[in-house]
Design an enzyme around this catalytic site. Structure first.
Site, PDB file in Angstrom:
ATOM      1  N   CYS A  60      16.550   1.563  -4.151  1.00 22.69           N
ATOM      2  CA  CYS A  60      16.883   0.202  -3.715  1.00 22.69           C
ATOM      3  C   CYS A  60      17.317   0.110  -2.247  1.00 22.69           C
ATOM      4  O   CYS A  60      16.783  -0.727  -1.512  1.00 22.69           O
ATOM      5  CB  CYS A  60      17.941  -0.426  -4.607  1.00 22.69           C
ATOM      6  SG  CYS A  60      18.198   0.366  -6.182  1.00 22.69           S
ATOM      7  N   ARG A  73      19.126  12.799  -9.691  1.00 19.72           N
ATOM      8  CA  ARG A  73      20.402  12.416 -10.290  1.00 19.72           C
ATOM      9  C   ARG A  73      20.989  13.613 -11.002  1.00 19.72           C
ATOM     10  O   ARG A  73      20.275  14.354 -11.669  1.00 19.72           O
ATOM     11  CB  ARG A  73      20.199  11.280 -11.298  1.00 19.72           C
ATOM     12  CG  ARG A  73      19.745  10.007 -10.618  1.00 19.72           C
ATOM     13  CD  ARG A  73      19.575   8.885 -11.610  1.00 19.72           C
ATOM     14  NE  ARG A  73      18.938   7.751 -10.952  1.00 19.72           N
ATOM     15  CZ  ARG A  73      18.533   6.661 -11.582  1.00 19.72           C
ATOM     16  NH1 ARG A  73      18.717   6.543 -12.878  1.00 19.72           N
ATOM     17  NH2 ARG A  73      17.966   5.678 -10.913  1.00 19.72           N
ATOM     18  N   GLN A  98      10.472   7.270 -10.125  1.00 16.71           N
ATOM     19  CA  GLN A  98      10.522   5.921 -10.682  1.00 16.71           C
ATOM     20  C   GLN A  98       9.337   5.130 -10.169  1.00 16.71           C
ATOM     21  O   GLN A  98       9.016   5.208  -8.991  1.00 16.71           O
ATOM     22  CB  GLN A  98      11.785   5.208 -10.198  1.00 16.71           C
ATOM     23  CG  GLN A  98      13.025   5.519 -10.963  1.00 16.71           C
ATOM     24  CD  GLN A  98      14.172   4.650 -10.474  1.00 16.71           C
ATOM     25  OE1 GLN A  98      14.425   4.561  -9.281  1.00 16.71           O
ATOM     26  NE2 GLN A  98      14.855   3.995 -11.389  1.00 16.71           N
ATOM     27  N   ASP A 100       9.170   2.198  -9.113  1.00 17.30           N
ATOM     28  CA  ASP A 100      10.237   1.274  -8.798  1.00 17.30           C
ATOM     29  C   ASP A 100       9.699   0.111  -7.976  1.00 17.30           C
ATOM     30  O   ASP A 100       8.799   0.294  -7.171  1.00 17.30           O
ATOM     31  CB  ASP A 100      11.267   2.041  -7.959  1.00 17.30           C
ATOM     32  CG  ASP A 100      12.663   1.511  -8.135  1.00 17.30           C
ATOM     33  OD1 ASP A 100      12.826   0.517  -8.855  1.00 17.30           O
ATOM     34  OD2 ASP A 100      13.583   2.103  -7.541  1.00 17.30           O
ATOM     35  N   HIS A 117      11.203  -3.688  -5.969  1.00 11.37           N
ATOM     36  CA  HIS A 117      12.271  -4.651  -5.710  1.00 11.37           C
ATOM     37  C   HIS A 117      11.644  -5.926  -5.212  1.00 11.37           C
ATOM     38  O   HIS A 117      10.785  -5.900  -4.336  1.00 11.37           O
ATOM     39  CB  HIS A 117      13.273  -4.069  -4.718  1.00 11.37           C
ATOM     40  CG  HIS A 117      13.988  -2.883  -5.282  1.00 11.37           C
ATOM     41  ND1 HIS A 117      13.573  -1.598  -5.070  1.00 11.37           N
ATOM     42  CD2 HIS A 117      15.050  -2.801  -6.129  1.00 11.37           C
ATOM     43  CE1 HIS A 117      14.359  -0.767  -5.736  1.00 11.37           C
ATOM     44  NE2 HIS A 117      15.261  -1.478  -6.395  1.00 11.37           N
ATOM     45  N   LYS A 163      20.118  -8.137 -17.344  1.00 17.15           N
ATOM     46  CA  LYS A 163      18.851  -7.405 -17.337  1.00 17.15           C
ATOM     47  C   LYS A 163      18.098  -7.563 -18.649  1.00 17.15           C
ATOM     48  O   LYS A 163      18.674  -7.913 -19.676  1.00 17.15           O
ATOM     49  CB  LYS A 163      19.101  -5.928 -17.068  1.00 17.15           C
ATOM     50  CG  LYS A 163      19.973  -5.279 -18.126  1.00 17.15           C
ATOM     51  CD  LYS A 163      20.049  -3.776 -17.943  1.00 17.15           C
ATOM     52  CE  LYS A 163      20.938  -3.159 -19.030  1.00 17.15           C
ATOM     53  NZ  LYS A 163      20.880  -1.722 -19.104  1.00 17.15           N
ATOM     54  N   HIS A 169      15.403  -5.826  -9.467  1.00 14.45           N
ATOM     55  CA  HIS A 169      14.898  -4.454  -9.571  1.00 14.45           C
ATOM     56  C   HIS A 169      14.006  -4.422 -10.808  1.00 14.45           C
ATOM     57  O   HIS A 169      14.373  -4.965 -11.830  1.00 14.45           O
ATOM     58  CB  HIS A 169      15.997  -3.436  -9.866  1.00 14.45           C
ATOM     59  CG  HIS A 169      17.188  -3.483  -8.980  1.00 14.45           C
ATOM     60  ND1 HIS A 169      17.518  -2.441  -8.155  1.00 14.45           N
ATOM     61  CD2 HIS A 169      18.154  -4.411  -8.812  1.00 14.45           C
ATOM     62  CE1 HIS A 169      18.639  -2.726  -7.520  1.00 14.45           C
ATOM     63  NE2 HIS A 169      19.047  -3.919  -7.900  1.00 14.45           N
TER      64      HIS A 169
HETATM   65 ZN    ZN Z   1      16.688  -0.770  -7.599  1.00  9.27          ZN
END
Ligand code: ZN
Ligand code: ZN
Length: 689
Positions: A373, A402, A420, A422, A424, A514, A560
């Site tokens: 992010c 992580r 990910q 991912d 945004h 979410k 996200h």
């Molecule tokens: Zn994010």
């Protein structure tokens, strides 16, 4: 079945319903119609306190949750499960649960734990009891005995349990003053029961006990009517655990078992476990040479081998193309960034435990990214934005790292480094609804393309009573939750069914509500993959802005979203879903070529290979000097979709003899026809060969 019981005379469910009905009914759910809800006497929850011995909570069979609400039914509007023999003293909505009901199965399993405890005490009266909850797949009971139980004891306990079941002893609830029960348990040296009574009840309480035959247990209930209803059970494992998770305490043993209403269900359960084992992605990953985890490199770090890498490429190519089709921009951000950035984003504070320690470089300290992010935010902020630029959708297959505690890693499913898919989305408030809709459509498209037919959705919202623990004002939360809810309420699944979603108040991240999508795999297992999350926090921390139509600066909404979730984890799920037999478009080797004679037919085989490769297909030619059947068997073990046999007849007619996975010999086809068919199948992402 559902009926409303009214009146002031106590109704006894067991005696006031017809005997025929009573034979099918296991337990009841009551929901008070009047304001006052009669609480049952205090008792140890069936699932007790999962924190007490949590360090060994994971069962040998996988994840086990012992959700108290699920068992006790306290979640939905004050409804709770009660014994059939419970007196009803108020107006309630009454639901009689039969054996088919999931909640009834939990009650059965917890009752089986009592049956097991009865058997253990009859055989080994010196044993002390802890707690014995139902779990997702069975039950356990924590026990303490100076001489530990062995696997051999399980058979004896099982045989004794069969006797307890045959005696068909009614489960009888009795209530007594807390002090009486405590005195009794202290006298008997039942240190765990004493602990639970003190923990779960207050002085002055009446506490509830359940008796069957000569056995009594401190328990909140409910239970099935009698031990005879435990028709099919099996003890499965013993594991060690320290009392209260403290190694200075007594070493307990947790005895696991499972129970069902019929032998047929029990058999199906064990067949399913075998099937799950046969599909284990760690085993298949090795067998099919897809990936490895190397001790020398560290736990939880994945090496994608050429064949796994090929599947990944197909997954990622599809994802990138879809992102672009759907108006996303593909971006790339660094793996390490300055510590200062993580301070601004707040990860240094609330996420530090999951991050790797900083590393010192010339100018500053740097940290590995646990999320993408902040990187995407920096791209957004790199130039001024106006409302005309919105929405901005940045997508990245971003590697994140992580920290997971050692010992918690699990194949591809729980790792320390992963990718990910991912994205945004930065948009205006008025664009949110359609953006959320698009995310959900995209998620559905992922599931369909990768061969999943069903999914479930969970909406996590703020707990308004604890508004202080969440970032963002009431209006923002209200709007965001309303947007998510309105998208979900109007949603139709691809088959036209409305989407039945569950709402979890208080489960939202502190920065926004979410939606989580759980796919259902071929064995009916649920996997949490896609997620769509609002964020009120980061746009504030990074002071994101855009110039509105009014010429003023406004704060954009940030969403996200990840659809595969983690590429590694999704791959693990795919391996298990397909049992390693990937559909043609994902298969690392799509066509295996077997020349009947490695000398005589090699030229033709090379020609076929070149033709297939020119059509974009992934081909492997087995030119070894081996028997045809050995080559066919070896390709078969790799679970490839097609094997082509090439001999005199085929070479003479520019054709191929086709063997299809799962179908065997399919006869011959011209090379041209086979290529056309395979190409069409790849392009349509067809599941059937
Ligand atoms: Zn994010
Ligand atoms: Zn109980």
């Amino acid at each position: 079945m559902r009926e409303v019981a009214r009146g002031t005379t106590p109704l006894n469910i067991a005696t006031d319903i017809s005997p025929r009905l009573a034979a099918a009914v296991v337990v009841a759910r009551v929901r008070p119609l009047t304001g006052g809800q009669a609480r049952p006497a205090a008792g140890q929850g069936n699932d007790g306190d999962s924190d007490s011995t949590s360090q060994n909570d994971a069962s040998p069979g996988g994840t086990e949750t012992t959700s108290e609400d699920a068992m006790y039914g306290a979640a939905a509007g004050g409804a709770r499960l009660v014994d059939l023999a419970a007196p009803l003293n108020e107006d309630v909505e009454l639901t009689l649960l039969k054996e088919q009901d999931e909640a009834a199965l939990k009650v059965l399993r917890h009752s089986a734990a009592h049956v097991m405890a009865t058997a253990i005490l009859e055989l080994f009266p010196e044993t002390k009891l802890g707690h014995g909850p139902a779990t997702e797949s069975g039950f356990f009971y924590d026990v303490y005995r100076e001489v530990p139980f062995t696997e051999a004891d399980l058979a004896a306990i099982e045989a004794k349990m069969a006797e307890v079941v045959a005696r068909d002893e009614p489960f009888v609830r009795v209530e007594e003053p807390r002090t009486d029960a405590l005195v009794d348990y202290v006298e008997k040296g039942e240190f765990m029961k004493v602990y639970f009574i003190e923990k779960f009840t207050k002085p002055g309480d009446e506490i509830s006990l359940y008796k069957n035959g000569g056995f009594t247990d401190f328990c909140r209930g409910p239970h099935i009517p009698s031990t005879g209803r435990v028709k099919a059970f099996k003890l499965t494992a013993i594991a060690g655990a320290y009392w209260l998770g403290d190694e200075k305490n007594q070493q307990l043993q947790r005895i696991y078992g499972t129970a069902f209403f019929s032998a047929k269900d029990l058999d199906a359960h064990f067949k399913r476990l075998e099937e799950i084992k046969a599909r284990d992605h760690r085993v298949l990953g090795k067998q099919l040479d897809l990936f490895s985890i190397q001790e020398v490199a560290g736990a939880g770090l994945i090496f994608w081998h050429p064949k796994g890498g090929m599947v990944r490429k197909a997954m990622e190519d599809w994802m990138r193309e879809e992102c672009i089709k759907r108006g996303y921009s593909m971006v790339f951000t660094p793996h390490i960034m300055r510590r200062e950035l993580w301070q601004i984003s707040g990860h240094e504070g609330y996420y530090a435990d999951n991050m790797y320690p900083p590393m010192e470089l010339d100018d500053a300290e740097y940290r590995l990214k646990p999320m993408n992010c902040p990187g995407h935010i920096l791209i957004y902020k790199s130039s001024p934005k106006s409302y005309r630029d919105l929405p901005q959708r940045y997508a990245e297959l971003g590697n994140v790292y992580r920290y997971e505690r050692s010992g918690t890693m699990h194949g591809l499913l729980r790792v320390r480094g992963f990718t990910q898919d991912d994205a945004h989305i930065f948009c205006t408030h008025s664009q949110v609804l359609s953006e959320i809709e698009s995310c959900l459509q995209f998620a559905e498209s992922v599931l369909k393309t990768f061969g999943f037919s069903d999914y479930e959705v969970e909406l996590s919202t703020r707990n308004p009573a604890k508004a202080g623990e969440f970032v963002g004002d009431d209006q923002e939360w209200h709007n965001a939750e309303a947007a998510l809810r309105s998208v979900l309420s109007g949603w139709r699944k691809p088959n036209g069914d409305p989407l039945a979603f569950k709402t979890f108040p208080g489960e939202a991240a502190f920065y926004g509500p979410k939606i989580d999508v759980k796919i259902v795999d071929i064995l009916g297992r649920r996997w949490q993959l896609s997620t769509v999350q609002f964020d009120f926090n980061l746009p504030r921390r990074f002071e994101l802005e855009y110039k509105g139509e009014d010429g003023e600066l406004h704060r954009p909404v940030m969403v996200h979203r990840a659809l595969f979730g983690s590429v590694e984890r999704f791959f693990g799920v795919l391996i298990e879903h397909y049992a390693g037999a990937f559909p043609l478009w994902l298969a690392p080797v799509q066509v295996g070529l077997v020349p009947i004679s490695s000398e005589k037919h090699l030229n033709y085989a090379e020609h076929v290979k070149t033709t297939l490769e020119a059509a974009g297909l992934r081909v492997e030619l087995d030119a070894r000097n081996e028997k045809m059947n050995a080559k066919i068997r070896d390709f078969g073990l790799q679970k490839g979709p097609f094997i082509l046999i090439l001999g005199d007849k085929e070479a003479g007619s520019d054709s191929v003899s086709v063997r299809t996975r799962g179908k065997g010999d399919q006869g011959s086809a011209t090379l041209e026809d086979f290529v056309a068919r395979a190409k069409a199948l790849v392009e349509s992402h067809g599941m059937e060969l």
